[in-house]
Design a protein around this motif. Structure first.
Motif, PDB file in Angstrom:
ATOM      1  N   TYR A 209       0.826  -1.206   0.000  1.00  0.00           N
ATOM      2  CA  TYR A 209       0.000   0.000   0.000  1.00  0.00           C
ATOM      3  C   TYR A 209       0.863   1.260   0.000  1.00  0.00           C
ATOM      4  O   TYR A 209       0.598   2.209  -0.740  1.00  0.00           O
ATOM      5  CB  TYR A 209      -0.936   0.013   1.218  1.00  0.00           C
ATOM      6  CG  TYR A 209      -2.183  -0.824   1.052  1.00  0.00           C
ATOM      7  CD1 TYR A 209      -2.318  -1.703  -0.008  1.00  0.00           C
ATOM      8  CD2 TYR A 209      -3.227  -0.736   1.974  1.00  0.00           C
ATOM      9  CE1 TYR A 209      -3.455  -2.485  -0.166  1.00  0.00           C
ATOM     10  CE2 TYR A 209      -4.374  -1.502   1.839  1.00  0.00           C
ATOM     11  CZ  TYR A 209      -4.482  -2.381   0.760  1.00  0.00           C
ATOM     12  OH  TYR A 209      -5.606  -3.139   0.619  1.00  0.00           O
ATOM     13  N   TYR A 210       1.901   1.263   0.845  1.00  0.00           N
ATOM     14  CA  TYR A 210       2.774   2.436   0.914  1.00  0.00           C
ATOM     15  C   TYR A 210       3.523   2.611  -0.409  1.00  0.00           C
ATOM     16  O   TYR A 210       3.659   3.729  -0.920  1.00  0.00           O
ATOM     17  CB  TYR A 210       3.777   2.296   2.054  1.00  0.00           C
ATOM     18  CG  TYR A 210       3.145   2.103   3.412  1.00  0.00           C
ATOM     19  CD1 TYR A 210       2.061   2.878   3.820  1.00  0.00           C
ATOM     20  CD2 TYR A 210       3.619   1.136   4.302  1.00  0.00           C
ATOM     21  CE1 TYR A 210       1.480   2.701   5.067  1.00  0.00           C
ATOM     22  CE2 TYR A 210       3.044   0.955   5.547  1.00  0.00           C
ATOM     23  CZ  TYR A 210       1.968   1.733   5.921  1.00  0.00           C
ATOM     24  OH  TYR A 210       1.399   1.549   7.154  1.00  0.00           O
ATOM     25  N   THR A 212       2.621   1.558  -3.447  1.00  0.00           N
ATOM     26  CA  THR A 212       1.734   1.943  -4.540  1.00  0.00           C
ATOM     27  C   THR A 212       1.258   3.383  -4.410  1.00  0.00           C
ATOM     28  O   THR A 212       1.186   4.123  -5.395  1.00  0.00           O
ATOM     29  CB  THR A 212       0.527   0.994  -4.614  1.00  0.00           C
ATOM     30  OG1 THR A 212       0.985  -0.366  -4.660  1.00  0.00           O
ATOM     31  CG2 THR A 212      -0.321   1.276  -5.843  1.00  0.00           C
ATOM     32  N   ALA A 213       0.916   3.806  -3.197  1.00  0.00           N
ATOM     33  CA  ALA A 213       0.450   5.187  -2.986  1.00  0.00           C
ATOM     34  C   ALA A 213       1.553   6.170  -3.331  1.00  0.00           C
ATOM     35  O   ALA A 213       1.310   7.221  -3.952  1.00  0.00           O
ATOM     36  CB  ALA A 213       0.004   5.373  -1.539  1.00  0.00           C
ATOM     37  N   LEU A 228      -5.348   9.481  -0.896  1.00  0.00           N
ATOM     38  CA  LEU A 228      -6.034   8.811   0.212  1.00  0.00           C
ATOM     39  C   LEU A 228      -7.532   8.733  -0.023  1.00  0.00           C
ATOM     40  O   LEU A 228      -8.202   7.799   0.445  1.00  0.00           O
ATOM     41  CB  LEU A 228      -5.744   9.545   1.527  1.00  0.00           C
ATOM     42  CG  LEU A 228      -4.284   9.574   1.979  1.00  0.00           C
ATOM     43  CD1 LEU A 228      -4.133  10.383   3.266  1.00  0.00           C
ATOM     44  CD2 LEU A 228      -3.749   8.162   2.194  1.00  0.00           C
ATOM     45  N   TYR A 283     -12.452   2.867   0.362  1.00  0.00           N
ATOM     46  CA  TYR A 283     -11.190   3.516   0.027  1.00  0.00           C
ATOM     47  C   TYR A 283     -10.134   2.475  -0.326  1.00  0.00           C
ATOM     48  O   TYR A 283     -10.010   1.439   0.336  1.00  0.00           O
ATOM     49  CB  TYR A 283     -10.717   4.372   1.201  1.00  0.00           C
ATOM     50  CG  TYR A 283     -11.655   5.522   1.498  1.00  0.00           C
ATOM     51  CD1 TYR A 283     -11.642   6.659   0.696  1.00  0.00           C
ATOM     52  CD2 TYR A 283     -12.559   5.463   2.551  1.00  0.00           C
ATOM     53  CE1 TYR A 283     -12.509   7.717   0.945  1.00  0.00           C
ATOM     54  CE2 TYR A 283     -13.430   6.513   2.813  1.00  0.00           C
ATOM     55  CZ  TYR A 283     -13.404   7.638   2.006  1.00  0.00           C
ATOM     56  OH  TYR A 283     -14.261   8.670   2.248  1.00  0.00           O
ATOM     57  N   PHE A 285      -6.725   2.786  -0.345  1.00  0.00           N
ATOM     58  CA  PHE A 285      -5.589   2.759   0.583  1.00  0.00           C
ATOM     59  C   PHE A 285      -6.100   2.790   2.017  1.00  0.00           C
ATOM     60  O   PHE A 285      -6.189   3.856   2.641  1.00  0.00           O
ATOM     61  CB  PHE A 285      -4.640   3.920   0.292  1.00  0.00           C
ATOM     62  CG  PHE A 285      -4.029   3.859  -1.081  1.00  0.00           C
ATOM     63  CD1 PHE A 285      -2.994   2.983  -1.350  1.00  0.00           C
ATOM     64  CD2 PHE A 285      -4.524   4.657  -2.106  1.00  0.00           C
ATOM     65  CE1 PHE A 285      -2.433   2.908  -2.629  1.00  0.00           C
ATOM     66  CE2 PHE A 285      -3.979   4.597  -3.375  1.00  0.00           C
ATOM     67  CZ  PHE A 285      -2.934   3.706  -3.641  1.00  0.00           C
ATOM     68  N   SER A 286      -6.466   1.632   2.502  1.00  0.00           N
ATOM     69  CA  SER A 286      -7.094   1.555   3.821  1.00  0.00           C
ATOM     70  C   SER A 286      -6.648   0.307   4.573  1.00  0.00           C
ATOM     71  O   SER A 286      -6.401  -0.739   3.975  1.00  0.00           O
ATOM     72  CB  SER A 286      -8.621   1.544   3.670  1.00  0.00           C
ATOM     73  OG  SER A 286      -9.259   1.281   4.888  1.00  0.00           O
ATOM     74  N   ASN A 290     -11.525  -0.795   4.436  1.00  0.00           N
ATOM     75  CA  ASN A 290     -11.811   0.160   3.370  1.00  0.00           C
ATOM     76  C   ASN A 290     -12.842   1.225   3.747  1.00  0.00           C
ATOM     77  O   ASN A 290     -13.371   1.931   2.896  1.00  0.00           O
ATOM     78  CB  ASN A 290     -12.263  -0.564   2.083  1.00  0.00           C
ATOM     79  CG  ASN A 290     -11.261  -1.613   1.634  1.00  0.00           C
ATOM     80  OD1 ASN A 290     -11.513  -2.810   1.749  1.00  0.00           O
ATOM     81  ND2 ASN A 290     -10.100  -1.164   1.186  1.00  0.00           N
ATOM     82  N   PRO A 293      -9.512   5.789   5.050  1.00  0.00           N
ATOM     83  CA  PRO A 293      -8.173   5.677   4.463  1.00  0.00           C
ATOM     84  C   PRO A 293      -7.097   5.613   5.547  1.00  0.00           C
ATOM     85  O   PRO A 293      -7.322   6.019   6.696  1.00  0.00           O
ATOM     86  CB  PRO A 293      -8.029   6.964   3.641  1.00  0.00           C
ATOM     87  CG  PRO A 293      -9.396   7.519   3.502  1.00  0.00           C
ATOM     88  CD  PRO A 293     -10.146   7.082   4.720  1.00  0.00           C
ATOM     89  N   LEU A 299       1.598   7.213   5.947  1.00  0.00           N
ATOM     90  CA  LEU A 299       2.126   7.088   4.597  1.00  0.00           C
ATOM     91  C   LEU A 299       3.456   7.827   4.466  1.00  0.00           C
ATOM     92  O   LEU A 299       4.429   7.295   3.920  1.00  0.00           O
ATOM     93  CB  LEU A 299       1.108   7.645   3.588  1.00  0.00           C
ATOM     94  CG  LEU A 299       1.532   7.694   2.127  1.00  0.00           C
ATOM     95  CD1 LEU A 299       1.981   6.315   1.632  1.00  0.00           C
ATOM     96  CD2 LEU A 299       0.384   8.227   1.263  1.00  0.00           C
TER      97      LEU A 299
END
Length: 380
Positions: A209-210, A212-213, A228, A283, A285-286, A290, A293, A299
């Motif tokens: 997640y980190y 990809t964000a 987010l 969401y 990124f959760s 979900n 966020p 992040l």
């Protein structure tokens, strides 16, 4: 014998949301016509009743003897949903809340118990000087300017309401220009290393997640809050529809209040699609089913951890002034170096004007291809 002068006159103003509000004008104790003051009413009949009631209470003519704190309470200043000034100007909740914090922390403790007639230019100058030089909590010029603007807004509004006769800020010395520290960016090589799939475990320790964000921030220029706020229905085969942002006050509009489409290159889109919730809701990124966020701080901290594992320690990061927001600067700089026009860049990044692009561009002799190519072509 002349006509008897009316105690007040009514007229309408159109607010930012299209609503028409009735205002009134009257005369002060010297017979001078006051500036307009809101009745808060959308009906002329109700506005007349409001003014008649003020006249009965001897409150129709504003008095400068009112204290600033009383006026702030009366107008619900910087209380979102209640503040007339904020509503008229269409201010975002986050900005309104920040102004209220500055008002409570720095303005009211000094000026709250003063009557408008007691507030002088000299007092304001002394106050701003103390904010800049306070040994316990020395504030930056930028912060003091933001705090000072809150007081200015209140006094200007009080002046339009007839409580203040003169612009006390007209004689206040201007603050010095603040030297803004330039936001640093990663080099192109550092970006390639950071997001190289073979370094995923080494730098990101498997935190998809980190990774990809942050990847999305780097190659779309999206703000952290916009990332987010991302939900599956906003993701399309080759672009993302950006229409919201997530912050400390929850879900809200984008910084500019506008929507836009952001192109996403295939490999980044592939990485994003892999983590979209199976049910296709909530969401992306959760860590809470979900429903909410992940936090922006979480992040950012993991981004800092990743670049530290890459070799950029905290001291170096701070010296280079690299933050999560640096990716917007990197994105703009990269596209400009490739010859993309400012108009095209702003359509993707959502910045209001093309002139802002200059603030986001890092003209480094070794990185800027236009300069390098120009110098290569020089002949004696």
């Amino acid at each position: 014998m002349g006509r008897e002068r009316k105690q007040f006159s009514l007229y309408t103003r159109t607010m930012s949301d299209g609503k028409k509000i009735w205002y009134y004008r009257t005369y002060d104790e010297f017979g001078k016509r006051t500036t307009g003051k809101s009745t808060g009413q959308t009906s002329k009949t109700k506005a007349e009743k409001y003014c008649i009631q003020l006249f009965k209470e001897d409150s129709l003519v504003p008095s400068s003897s009112i204290k600033l704190s009383q006026y702030v309470d009366q107008k619900n200043f910087f209380i979102y949903g209640k503040c007339e000034y904020s509503t008229e100007n269409g201010l975002r909740k986050t900005y309104v809340d920040d102004c209220r914090s500055r008002l409570n922390k720095h303005v009211l403790p000094v000026f709250g118990n003063l009557k408008f007639e007691e507030i002088t230019s000299k007092q304001i100058e002394t106050w701003q000087r103390n904010l800049l030089t306070n040994s316990k909590k020395k504030l930056t010029v930028k912060t003091v300017r933001e705090i000072k603007n809150v007081l200015r807004i209140v006094l200007n509004y009080a002046r339009s309401d007839g409580y203040v006769n003169a612009d006390v800020f007209a004689r206040v010395k201007k603050l010095p220009q603040h030297s803004r520290k330039v936001r640093g960016i990663l080099t192109e090589m550092e970006v390639r290393d950071l997001f190289d799939p073979t370094n995923f475990q080494k730098f990101w320790e498997g935190h998809i997640y980190y990774y990809t964000a942050t990847l999305l921030a780097c190659f779309t220029g999206m703000r952290q809050g916009e990332i987010l706020a991302l939900t599956p229905e906003k993701v399309f085969p080759n672009h993302i529809f950006v229409n919201a942002s997530w912050g400390k006050n929850g879900l809200g509009p984008t910084k500019t209040g506008e929507t836009r489409k952001v192109y996403v290159k295939p490999d980044v889109m592939e990485a994003l699609v892999r983590i979209i919730p199976e049910k296709g809701k909530g969401y992306i990124f959760s860590f809470s089913g979900n429903n909410i966020p992940m936090s922006g701080n979480r992040l950012t901290d993991n981004f800092y951890d990743a670049i530290e594992r890459m070799g950029i320690d905290p001291e170096t990061r701070k010296e280079r002034n690299i933050t999560f927001h640096s990716f917007r600067h990197w994105f703009v700089t990269y596209l400009r170096g490739k010859g993309i026009t400012d108009a095209e860049i702003t359509s993707i990044t959502g910045q209001k004007t093309a002139t802002v692009i200059d603030d986001y561009t890092r003209y480094d002799l070794l990185e800027n291809r236009n300069i390098v190519e120009a110098l290569k072509g020089f002949e004696d």
